[in-house]
Design an enzyme around this catalytic site. Sequence first.
Site, PDB file in Angstrom:
ATOM      1  N   SER A   1      38.407  46.819  42.667  1.00  0.00           N
ATOM      2  CA  SER A   1      37.604  45.893  41.858  1.00  0.00           C
ATOM      3  C   SER A   1      36.259  46.549  41.587  1.00  0.00           C
ATOM      4  O   SER A   1      35.839  47.439  42.346  1.00  0.00           O
ATOM      5  CB  SER A   1      37.382  44.596  42.648  1.00  0.00           C
ATOM      6  OG  SER A   1      36.388  43.799  42.039  1.00  0.00           O
TER       7      SER A   1
ATOM      8  N   TYR B   1      34.954  39.749  50.095  1.00  0.00           N
ATOM      9  CA  TYR B   1      35.820  40.311  49.046  1.00  0.00           C
ATOM     10  C   TYR B   1      35.398  41.749  48.735  1.00  0.00           C
ATOM     11  O   TYR B   1      36.226  42.669  48.715  1.00  0.00           O
ATOM     12  CB  TYR B   1      35.723  39.432  47.795  1.00  0.00           C
ATOM     13  CG  TYR B   1      36.555  39.930  46.637  1.00  0.00           C
ATOM     14  CD1 TYR B   1      37.941  39.773  46.636  1.00  0.00           C
ATOM     15  CD2 TYR B   1      35.959  40.557  45.545  1.00  0.00           C
ATOM     16  CE1 TYR B   1      38.710  40.237  45.580  1.00  0.00           C
ATOM     17  CE2 TYR B   1      36.719  41.014  44.484  1.00  0.00           C
ATOM     18  CZ  TYR B   1      38.094  40.857  44.505  1.00  0.00           C
ATOM     19  OH  TYR B   1      38.860  41.320  43.463  1.00  0.00           O
TER      20      TYR B   1
HETATM   21  P1  NDP Z   1      46.327  36.528  40.383  1.00  0.00           P
HETATM   22  O1  NDP Z   1      45.969  35.454  41.347  1.00  0.00           O
HETATM   23  O2  NDP Z   1      46.894  36.168  39.081  1.00  0.00           O
HETATM   24  O3  NDP Z   1      47.305  37.570  41.070  1.00  0.00           O
HETATM   25  C1  NDP Z   1      47.287  37.832  42.439  1.00  0.00           C
HETATM   26  C2  NDP Z   1      48.683  38.229  42.844  1.00  0.00           C
HETATM   27  O4  NDP Z   1      48.695  38.603  44.221  1.00  0.00           O
HETATM   28  C3  NDP Z   1      49.660  37.084  42.662  1.00  0.00           C
HETATM   29  O5  NDP Z   1      50.857  37.605  42.144  1.00  0.00           O
HETATM   30  C4  NDP Z   1      49.878  36.595  44.089  1.00  0.00           C
HETATM   31  O6  NDP Z   1      51.182  36.078  44.158  1.00  0.00           O
HETATM   32  C5  NDP Z   1      49.748  37.906  44.856  1.00  0.00           C
HETATM   33  N1  NDP Z   1      49.417  37.743  46.268  1.00  0.00           N
HETATM   34  C6  NDP Z   1      48.309  37.220  46.814  1.00  0.00           C
HETATM   35  N2  NDP Z   1      48.383  37.275  48.155  1.00  0.00           N
HETATM   36  C7  NDP Z   1      49.574  37.866  48.455  1.00  0.00           C
HETATM   37  C8  NDP Z   1      50.231  38.209  49.644  1.00  0.00           C
HETATM   38  N3  NDP Z   1      49.673  37.956  50.846  1.00  0.00           N
HETATM   39  N4  NDP Z   1      51.435  38.800  49.587  1.00  0.00           N
HETATM   40  C9  NDP Z   1      52.025  39.049  48.389  1.00  0.00           C
HETATM   41  N5  NDP Z   1      51.451  38.763  47.222  1.00  0.00           N
HETATM   42  C10 NDP Z   1      50.235  38.168  47.254  1.00  0.00           C
HETATM   43  O7  NDP Z   1      44.985  37.377  40.195  1.00  0.00           O
HETATM   44  P2  NDP Z   1      44.709  38.796  39.514  1.00  0.00           P
HETATM   45  O8  NDP Z   1      45.844  39.228  38.705  1.00  0.00           O
HETATM   46  O9  NDP Z   1      43.385  38.689  38.897  1.00  0.00           O
HETATM   47  O10 NDP Z   1      44.560  39.749  40.799  1.00  0.00           O
HETATM   48  C11 NDP Z   1      45.302  40.954  40.944  1.00  0.00           C
HETATM   49  C12 NDP Z   1      44.439  41.968  41.656  1.00  0.00           C
HETATM   50  O11 NDP Z   1      43.344  42.325  40.809  1.00  0.00           O
HETATM   51  C13 NDP Z   1      43.829  41.470  42.949  1.00  0.00           C
HETATM   52  O12 NDP Z   1      43.876  42.484  43.926  1.00  0.00           O
HETATM   53  C14 NDP Z   1      42.391  41.173  42.562  1.00  0.00           C
HETATM   54  O13 NDP Z   1      41.512  41.257  43.657  1.00  0.00           O
HETATM   55  C15 NDP Z   1      42.151  42.275  41.553  1.00  0.00           C
HETATM   56  N6  NDP Z   1      41.014  42.052  40.668  1.00  0.00           N
HETATM   57  C16 NDP Z   1      41.026  41.010  39.763  1.00  0.00           C
HETATM   58  C17 NDP Z   1      39.930  40.800  38.948  1.00  0.00           C
HETATM   59  C18 NDP Z   1      39.868  39.685  37.966  1.00  0.00           C
HETATM   60  O14 NDP Z   1      38.781  39.447  37.388  1.00  0.00           O
HETATM   61  N7  NDP Z   1      40.957  38.982  37.691  1.00  0.00           N
HETATM   62  C19 NDP Z   1      38.746  41.676  39.024  1.00  0.00           C
HETATM   63  C20 NDP Z   1      38.867  42.728  39.988  1.00  0.00           C
HETATM   64  C21 NDP Z   1      39.964  42.905  40.770  1.00  0.00           C
HETATM   65  P3  NDP Z   1      51.723  34.962  45.173  1.00  0.00           P
HETATM   66  O15 NDP Z   1      50.661  33.925  45.315  1.00  0.00           O
HETATM   67  O16 NDP Z   1      52.969  34.499  44.478  1.00  0.00           O
HETATM   68  O17 NDP Z   1      52.001  35.712  46.451  1.00  0.00           O
END
Ligand code: NDP
Length: 245
Positions: free
Chosen positions: A142, A155
């Site tokens: 991030s 975070y």
């Molecule tokens: P979402 O919440 O849409 O996606 C997060 C994904 O992670 C979901 O598919 C969720 O699925 C999965 N997840 C969370 N915890 C677990 C776990 N313990 N085991 C398996 N899967 C898990 O958010 P984003 O797409 O935005 O996030 C994706 C990545 O991008 C993250 O690492 C986030 O920190 C990073 N990011 C996002 C930013 C943004 O502005 N959106 C900015 C910077 C970084 P499920 O709940 O079904 O398990």
Amino acid sequence: MSGIAGKVVAITGASSGIGAATATYLAGQGARLVLGARREDRLHAVVDEITAQGGSAVGAVIDVAHRDDLKRLTDTAVERFGRLDVLVSNAGTMAVSPFDELRQDDWDAMVSTHITGLLNGIGAALPVFRRQRSGQFVNVASTAAYVVKPPQSVYAATKTAVKVLTEGLRQESGPDLRVTLVSPGFTHTEGVGKGASPETATAMIRQRDEIAIPPAAIASAIGFAIEQPIGVDVSEVVVRPTVQA
Ligand code: NDP
């Protein structure tokens, strides 16, 4: 093997947001996918959509905090497709809050998802990559890995750990493996503000709706890192809205 077509790519956190967009993008380029997340219905919706478009994808319900689940994800790739070319460690949670709220379960979740989850992925994929003498780790951090802004300390700390682990892994990997860090800025996903304290969530969602870039912008950056020729490692990419400080 260079390019994307035919590559076997496992993606964690593929049930929504950046992970789902990356799956869709890579499937469109001919990759074969193994997709992991906890929400079975959402995960299978992504798998079904890719399959309906003529792509190749299989789902595995996993929690990245559990070592055996990551092993099952990589085993699925090898059993189904005979190999694993790329592991995208993308699963994450942005449940940010001020320290004074003492949301210790959320702190634990960020540590176990971002740090333990990444390490579990390395533990599962590295032996496969070593055996094949090829493979690529793509780790999603991030812009918070570069600057800490309250109340995102936990975070930011866990995403900084992702950045440090990725660089260390790259240095230990040797010439056969590629290691890529992708750091998104504000991206329009359902994860922004999810689980954050109410005031923080409201501010994050407002900012997301004003400035965020689409998840497809991150997906194509990940694709760029994957499609490079043998011997070329895109080691670090930051993708953010032009208006993000
Ligand atoms: P979402 O919440 O849409 O996606 C997060 C994904 O992670 C979901 O598919 C969720 O699925 C999965 N997840 C969370 N915890 C677990 C776990 N313990 N085991 C398996 N899967 C898990 O958010 P984003 O797409 O935005 O996030 C994706 C990545 O991008 C993250 O690492 C986030 O920190 C990073 N990011 C996002 C930013 C943004 O502005 N959106 C900015 C910077 C970084 P499920 O709940 O079904 O398990």
